[in-house]
Write a protein that holds these residues in place. Structure first.
Motif, mmCIF file in Angstrom:
data_model
loop_
_atom_site.group_PDB
_atom_site.id
_atom_site.type_symbol
_atom_site.label_atom_id
_atom_site.label_comp_id
_atom_site.label_asym_id
_atom_site.label_seq_id
_atom_site.Cartn_x
_atom_site.Cartn_y
_atom_site.Cartn_z
ATOM 1 N N VAL A 66 0.985 -1.102 0.177
ATOM 2 C CA VAL A 66 -0.020 -0.078 0.174
ATOM 3 C C VAL A 66 0.884 1.233 0.213
ATOM 4 N N THR A 67 0.306 2.125 -0.713
ATOM 5 C CA THR A 67 1.046 3.465 -0.875
ATOM 6 C C THR A 67 0.006 4.618 -0.809
ATOM 7 N N SER A 68 0.459 5.885 -0.617
ATOM 8 C CA SER A 68 -0.112 6.973 -0.669
ATOM 9 C C SER A 68 0.524 8.201 -1.531
ATOM 10 N N PRO A 69 -0.342 8.740 -2.340
ATOM 11 C CA PRO A 69 0.266 9.930 -3.165
ATOM 12 C C PRO A 69 0.051 11.196 -2.429
ATOM 13 N N ASP A 70 -0.795 11.131 -1.554
ATOM 14 C CA ASP A 70 -1.107 12.598 -0.777
ATOM 15 C C ASP A 70 -0.683 12.636 0.418
ATOM 16 N N VAL A 71 -1.341 12.117 1.583
ATOM 17 C CA VAL A 71 -0.811 12.555 2.769
ATOM 18 C C VAL A 71 -0.754 11.167 3.599
ATOM 19 N N VAL A 72 -0.525 11.154 4.968
ATOM 20 C CA VAL A 72 -0.298 9.722 5.816
ATOM 21 C C VAL A 72 -1.696 9.311 6.072
ATOM 22 N N HIS A 73 -1.863 8.189 5.758
ATOM 23 C CA HIS A 73 -3.414 7.479 5.959
ATOM 24 C C HIS A 73 -2.742 6.198 6.801
ATOM 25 N N GLY A 74 -3.749 5.506 7.545
ATOM 26 C CA GLY A 74 -3.802 4.397 8.109
ATOM 27 C C GLY A 74 -4.351 3.293 7.273
ATOM 28 N N ILE B 130 0.448 4.453 6.120
ATOM 29 C CA ILE B 130 0.948 4.642 4.812
ATOM 30 C C ILE B 130 1.459 5.778 4.494
ATOM 31 N N VAL B 131 2.870 5.951 4.368
ATOM 32 C CA VAL B 131 3.217 7.372 4.227
ATOM 33 C C VAL B 131 3.862 7.507 2.795
ATOM 34 N N PRO B 132 3.323 8.843 2.200
ATOM 35 C CA PRO B 132 3.845 9.050 0.829
ATOM 36 C C PRO B 132 5.432 8.858 0.601
ATOM 37 N N GLY B 133 5.807 8.152 -0.581
ATOM 38 C CA GLY B 133 7.112 7.877 -0.565
ATOM 39 C C GLY B 133 7.553 6.740 -0.501
ATOM 40 N N TRP B 134 6.698 6.055 0.413
ATOM 41 C CA TRP B 134 7.128 4.465 0.855
ATOM 42 C C TRP B 134 5.998 3.643 0.550
ATOM 43 N N ASN C 55 -7.101 4.540 9.820
ATOM 44 C CA ASN C 55 -7.176 5.028 11.249
ATOM 45 C C ASN C 55 -5.813 6.102 11.444
ATOM 46 N N GLU C 56 -5.531 6.919 10.594
ATOM 47 C CA GLU C 56 -5.051 8.065 10.834
ATOM 48 C C GLU C 56 -5.865 9.063 10.152
ATOM 49 N N TYR C 57 -5.968 10.221 11.049
ATOM 50 C CA TYR C 57 -6.828 11.162 10.538
ATOM 51 C C TYR C 57 -6.043 12.087 9.349
ATOM 52 N N MET D 245 -13.485 7.053 4.876
ATOM 53 C CA MET D 245 -12.099 6.272 4.011
ATOM 54 C C MET D 245 -12.226 4.957 4.825
ATOM 55 N N TYR D 246 -12.931 3.928 3.791
ATOM 56 C CA TYR D 246 -12.842 2.409 4.502
ATOM 57 C C TYR D 246 -13.113 1.573 3.225
#
Ligand code: CUA
Length: 155
Positions: free
Chosen positions: A95-103, A115-119, A138-140, A148-149
């Motif tokens: 899992v990856t993110s193009p925008d912000v930190v997610h859970g 889920i951290v952008p860039g990783w 589960n990260e705001y 977001m589910y």
């Protein structure tokens, strides 16, 4: 400038606490090797939609009872939001993110990643019991964070 003795003591107490806490964080990062989940894989967060296999998120069969699930966490949804697999399948999530930190948390399992952008975060789980497993961020991450589910449907 005159600083009252109690105030000076309290100031030094604050400074000492800060030094201790920063030291503990540094110690944990270096001695315990604490890193973002699966720190081996990085990705350009501005090019997630063009980078295979994240350009076509979804399930890739890797064995009889094994799949890789490539998923993108982009505010305020997961792509794909639902994956369906037969019971007994071992799923490796990437899992990856193009925008912000997610859970990325799947109810009733030990899959719980940041889920951290860039990783590219990775976790594995074998789904033995049929049912619908709720997938949650589960990260705001913004005002629509609670929308977001997704789900893992095990048949
Ligand atoms: Cu994504 Cu909260």
């Amino acid at each position: 400038m005159h600083i009252h003795r109690s105030e000076r003591v309290w100031l030094w107490f604050g400074v000492a606490t800060l030094i201790v806490f920063l030291g503990l964080i540094g110690f944990a990062a270096i001695a315990d090797g604490i890193q973002p989940p699966s720190h081996s894989q990085t990705i350009d967060p501005t090019k997630v939609a063009q980078t295979p296999p994240f350009d076509k998120p979804g399930i890739h069969q890797t064995g009889d009872h094994a799949v890789d699930a490539y998923m993108v966490a982009r505010y305020p949804a997961f792509t794909p939001s639902t994956i369906s697999i037969p019971a007994g399948t071992e799923v490796t999530f990437y899992v990856t993110s193009p925008d912000v930190v997610h859970g990325f948390y799947i109810e009733g399992t030990d899959v719980n990643m940041t889920i951290v952008p860039g990783w590219v975060s990775s976790s594995q789980h074998r789904f033995m019991t049929p049912g619908t497993y709720l997938l949650l961020c589960n990260e705001y991450c913004g005002v629509d964070h609670h929308f977001m589910y997704g789900s893992i449907e095990v048949k």
